[in-house]
Design an enzyme around this catalytic site. Sequence first.
Site, short mmCIF file in Angstrom:
data_model
loop_
_atom_site.label_atom_id
_atom_site.label_comp_id
_atom_site.label_asym_id
_atom_site.label_seq_id
_atom_site.Cartn_x
_atom_site.Cartn_y
_atom_site.Cartn_z
N GLY A 88 -0.72 -5.15 0.80
CA GLY A 88 -1.94 -5.06 0.01
C GLY A 88 -1.83 -5.76 -1.32
O GLY A 88 -2.85 -6.19 -1.89
N GLU A 146 3.32 -6.04 7.36
CA GLU A 146 2.69 -4.93 8.08
C GLU A 146 3.16 -4.78 9.52
O GLU A 146 3.28 -3.65 10.03
CB GLU A 146 1.16 -5.11 8.06
CG GLU A 146 0.51 -4.76 6.73
CD GLU A 146 0.49 -5.91 5.75
OE1 GLU A 146 -0.20 -5.80 4.72
OE2 GLU A 146 1.17 -6.93 6.00
N GLU A 173 -2.56 -9.31 -0.59
CA GLU A 173 -3.99 -9.38 -0.26
C GLU A 173 -4.85 -9.31 -1.52
O GLU A 173 -5.87 -9.99 -1.62
CB GLU A 173 -4.34 -8.26 0.72
CG GLU A 173 -3.77 -8.51 2.11
CD GLU A 173 -3.94 -7.34 3.05
OE1 GLU A 173 -4.52 -7.53 4.13
OE2 GLU A 173 -3.50 -6.22 2.71
N ALA A 230 0.85 -1.19 0.00
CA ALA A 230 0.00 0.00 0.00
C ALA A 230 0.88 1.24 0.00
O ALA A 230 2.06 1.18 0.35
CB ALA A 230 -0.91 0.00 1.22
#
Length: 260
Positions: free
Chosen positions: A112, A135, A115, A66
């Site tokens: 992300g 993360e 994900e 991200a």
Amino acid sequence: MDYNNILTNLHNGVTTITINRPSKLNALNSETIGELHDAFAKADSDTSTKVIIITGTGEKAFVAGADISEFAHFSVEEGARLARKGQEDLFDFVENLSTPVIAAVNGFALGGGLELAMAAHFRVASDNARMGLPEVSLGVIPGYGGTQRLPQLVGKGRAMEMIMTAGMIDANTALDYGLVNHIASIEELVPLAEKIAGKIMRNSSVAIAAGIKAVNAGFTDGVNGYEAEIEAFGACFGTEDFKEGTTAFLEKRKADFPGK
């Protein structure tokens, strides 16, 4: 529609969506997530699209994570809204599309990015792919479904280790874990995804959509997956695809599914 951060291309029944932020290693920001939602929605509603492939520009990264600069100063409430909106607009949305989605993971798929790949219905990876959820090294946890989808795919213990160590795994380990279905060279990655897409397109798109829904039901809290399967199975009997498929079988010919 012209996008700032993604490219789309429809060819022979396959819509390829390419995240195109090479200077940011294709990192996801809010604008990119919005564009991806729009592109996936349009592809899913387009009857000429039978399979969707999601990939990233270049050889370095599918999605390197991200865009941290967007949320580094968020409050508790803003952080929760960010995760909820992202899950609803993109990650859960992709997982529940009726059109099959293949993630062609080229290079890094981190945070992300992993994900997003896990939200696809299955994954193929380049031999230089590296995957992980880093993360906790930033003092946060995966917020776009990573804590839920990773254990479903690789098992609780392996998921716990990957999340706690914030480490990366290579393509061969991902294959061994069941996180990806196939590995190819970077040059052959998208052609491999297209080859699999071709096999999918020989079959009933209506039945495939029902199959996606039934499989996902088994991973949804409070939903009886077996009952969902029974209902979806029965519903197939009322489709034109079922009539064509069974008739073609009995007549010993190739089915020509109308997609209805």
